[in-house]
Motif scaffolding. Structure first.
Motif, mmCIF file in Angstrom:
data_model
loop_
_atom_site.group_PDB
_atom_site.id
_atom_site.type_symbol
_atom_site.label_atom_id
_atom_site.label_comp_id
_atom_site.label_asym_id
_atom_site.label_seq_id
_atom_site.Cartn_x
_atom_site.Cartn_y
_atom_site.Cartn_z
ATOM 1 N N ASP A 132 29.798 49.414 52.412
ATOM 2 C CA ASP A 132 31.228 49.722 52.779
ATOM 3 C C ASP A 132 31.494 49.172 54.129
ATOM 4 O OD1 ASP A 132 31.392 51.552 50.837
ATOM 5 O OD2 ASP A 132 30.620 53.401 51.602
ATOM 6 N N ARG A 133 30.785 49.102 55.283
ATOM 7 C CA ARG A 133 31.060 48.504 56.230
ATOM 8 C C ARG A 133 31.213 46.813 56.396
ATOM 9 N NH1 ARG A 133 27.339 47.024 61.251
ATOM 10 N NH2 ARG A 133 28.877 46.505 62.744
ATOM 11 N N GLU A 134 30.466 46.272 55.305
ATOM 12 C CA GLU A 134 30.653 44.976 54.857
ATOM 13 C C GLU A 134 32.068 44.515 54.346
ATOM 14 O OE1 GLU A 134 28.712 41.041 52.220
ATOM 15 O OE2 GLU A 134 27.437 43.114 52.575
ATOM 16 N N ILE A 135 32.258 45.652 53.422
ATOM 17 C CA ILE A 135 33.612 45.420 52.687
ATOM 18 C C ILE A 135 34.796 45.406 53.649
ATOM 19 C CG2 ILE A 135 35.141 46.603 51.032
ATOM 20 C CD1 ILE A 135 32.725 47.135 49.370
ATOM 21 N N ARG A 136 34.678 46.271 54.586
ATOM 22 C CA ARG A 136 35.892 46.883 55.643
ATOM 23 C C ARG A 136 35.803 45.562 56.668
ATOM 24 N NH1 ARG A 136 33.536 51.617 55.786
ATOM 25 N NH2 ARG A 136 32.663 51.229 58.055
ATOM 26 N N VAL B 206 20.724 44.320 57.095
ATOM 27 C CA VAL B 206 20.646 44.292 55.523
ATOM 28 C C VAL B 206 19.537 43.520 55.118
ATOM 29 C CG1 VAL B 206 21.674 43.606 53.261
ATOM 30 C CG2 VAL B 206 23.140 44.667 54.864
ATOM 31 N N MET B 207 19.313 42.362 55.737
ATOM 32 C CA MET B 207 18.259 41.470 55.400
ATOM 33 C C MET B 207 16.925 42.001 55.824
ATOM 34 S SD MET B 207 19.089 38.735 53.709
ATOM 35 C CE MET B 207 17.529 37.523 53.565
ATOM 36 N N SER B 208 16.812 42.605 56.949
ATOM 37 C CA SER B 208 15.522 43.453 57.250
ATOM 38 C C SER B 208 15.477 44.655 56.449
ATOM 39 C CB SER B 208 15.742 43.808 58.827
ATOM 40 O OG SER B 208 16.811 44.639 59.030
ATOM 41 N N LEU B 209 16.347 45.264 56.168
ATOM 42 C CA LEU B 209 16.217 46.395 54.949
ATOM 43 C C LEU B 209 15.604 45.936 53.708
ATOM 44 C CD1 LEU B 209 19.339 48.408 55.692
ATOM 45 C CD2 LEU B 209 16.880 49.039 56.354
ATOM 46 N N THR B 210 16.061 44.748 53.393
ATOM 47 C CA THR B 210 15.460 44.277 51.838
ATOM 48 C C THR B 210 13.918 43.975 51.956
ATOM 49 O OG1 THR B 210 16.216 42.075 52.529
ATOM 50 C CG2 THR B 210 17.521 43.141 51.106
ATOM 51 N N SER B 211 13.423 43.927 53.129
ATOM 52 C CA SER B 211 12.086 43.433 53.300
ATOM 53 C C SER B 211 11.267 44.630 53.262
ATOM 54 C CB SER B 211 11.773 42.679 54.442
ATOM 55 O OG SER B 211 12.184 43.320 55.606
ATOM 56 N N GLU C 194 30.298 37.903 64.666
ATOM 57 C CA GLU C 194 29.050 38.360 65.383
ATOM 58 C C GLU C 194 28.896 39.831 64.769
ATOM 59 O OE1 GLU C 194 28.619 39.103 69.630
ATOM 60 O OE2 GLU C 194 29.287 36.951 69.870
ATOM 61 N N ASP C 195 29.961 40.670 64.474
ATOM 62 C CA ASP C 195 29.701 41.825 63.533
ATOM 63 C C ASP C 195 29.156 41.763 62.343
ATOM 64 O OD1 ASP C 195 30.742 43.140 65.799
ATOM 65 O OD2 ASP C 195 32.937 43.332 65.101
ATOM 66 N N LEU C 196 29.847 40.610 61.858
ATOM 67 C CA LEU C 196 29.349 40.294 60.339
ATOM 68 C C LEU C 196 27.793 39.793 60.286
ATOM 69 C CD1 LEU C 196 30.014 40.461 57.298
ATOM 70 C CD2 LEU C 196 30.951 38.078 57.706
ATOM 71 N N VAL C 197 27.422 38.875 61.245
ATOM 72 C CA VAL C 197 26.262 38.242 61.310
ATOM 73 C C VAL C 197 25.056 39.422 61.468
ATOM 74 C CG1 VAL C 197 24.555 36.834 62.933
ATOM 75 C CG2 VAL C 197 26.935 36.392 62.130
ATOM 76 N N GLN C 198 25.425 40.364 62.529
ATOM 77 C CA GLN C 198 24.455 41.665 62.923
ATOM 78 C C GLN C 198 24.259 42.610 61.547
ATOM 79 O OE1 GLN C 198 26.100 43.702 66.198
ATOM 80 N NE2 GLN C 198 25.507 42.374 67.695
ATOM 81 N N LEU C 199 25.290 42.754 60.866
ATOM 82 C CA LEU C 199 25.298 43.693 59.717
ATOM 83 C C LEU C 199 24.352 42.938 58.617
ATOM 84 C CD1 LEU C 199 26.256 45.955 57.946
ATOM 85 C CD2 LEU C 199 28.288 44.558 57.206
ATOM 86 N N LEU C 200 24.531 41.664 58.258
ATOM 87 C CA LEU C 200 24.081 40.931 57.407
ATOM 88 C C LEU C 200 22.214 40.970 57.511
ATOM 89 C CD1 LEU C 200 26.350 38.143 56.112
ATOM 90 C CD2 LEU C 200 25.665 40.331 55.017
#
Length: 200
Positions: free
Chosen positions: A149-153, A132-137, A123-129
């Motif tokens: 950094d959060r994704e790498i951790r 990120v997807m919403s920011l790319t738009s 769930e944490d990774l899904v929320q993060l991605l």
């Protein structure tokens, strides 16, 4: 047809005919057509010839059928107070077919789910991605460093201090294209269902 008989008698007859004869026949025809659509050799092959996005042909064939059934059912006064909806049944069956395809795609040659597929359930990774997807738009410059950094951790924690083998990741381009087409198809399918519901 009923001569001088009470209008209620003709209404009862039509109600009985509709629910005992006509509707079961419609359901049977719908089930046959649905089966043909999802078992056709090209049913789940990504196709981008008719739409702006890549969709499965089965979805582009099923939506007009669902729209037709929806128009038929909403035009019949007999169904105004009835909860039956063949369109919901067809939608649910299509989702089940897509879910089966999804699970088959995420299963490796050893019969186990790919590690990357298991990560996709975190769930944490899904929320993060999703973030990120919403920011790319968004238009303009966006700082991704905090999210990176959060994704790498998160991924380091999921790795549990061991190396990943190539067989644990989905690297087959055909599978990745299929998963992308599946996501686009289901998004489009849901938008079409909402449009059908709004029309009703």
């Amino acid at each position: 047809m009923f001569g001088s008989e009470d209008e209620r008698d003709s209404g009862i007859f039509l109600h009985e005919f509709f629910f005992r004869t006509y509707l079961p026949h419609v359901e049977e025809v719908a089930a046959q057509k649905f089966q043909q659509m999802v078992t056709a050799p090209d049913a789940f092959i990504p196709d981008s010839t008719h739409y702006d996005v890549t969709l499965f042909r089965s979805a582009t064939q099923l939506i007009p059928m669902i729209r037709n059934f929806s128009e038929l059912l909403s035009s019949l006064s007999l169904l105004k107070n009835d909860t039956f909806d063949i369109t919901l049944d067809l939608s649910r069956k299509y989702y089940e077919s897509c879910f089966g395809l999804f699970n088959a795609t995420l299963t490796g040659p050893n019969g186990r789910k790919y590690t990357s597929a298991k990560w996709a359930e975190n769930e944490d990774l899904v929320q993060l991605l999703d973030m990120v997807m919403s920011l790319t738009s968004m238009k303009g410059w966006v700082d991704f460093s905090t999210h990176a950094d959060r994704e790498i951790r998160l991924e380091e924690a999921l790795k549990t201090d061991r190396s990943l083998y190539s067989g644990e990741m989905i690297s087959d381009p055909k599978k990745l294209i299929l998963l992308a087409a599946l996501q686009q198809t289901l998004k489009w399918f849901m938008a079409e269902l909402r449009s059908i519901e709004a029309d009703r």
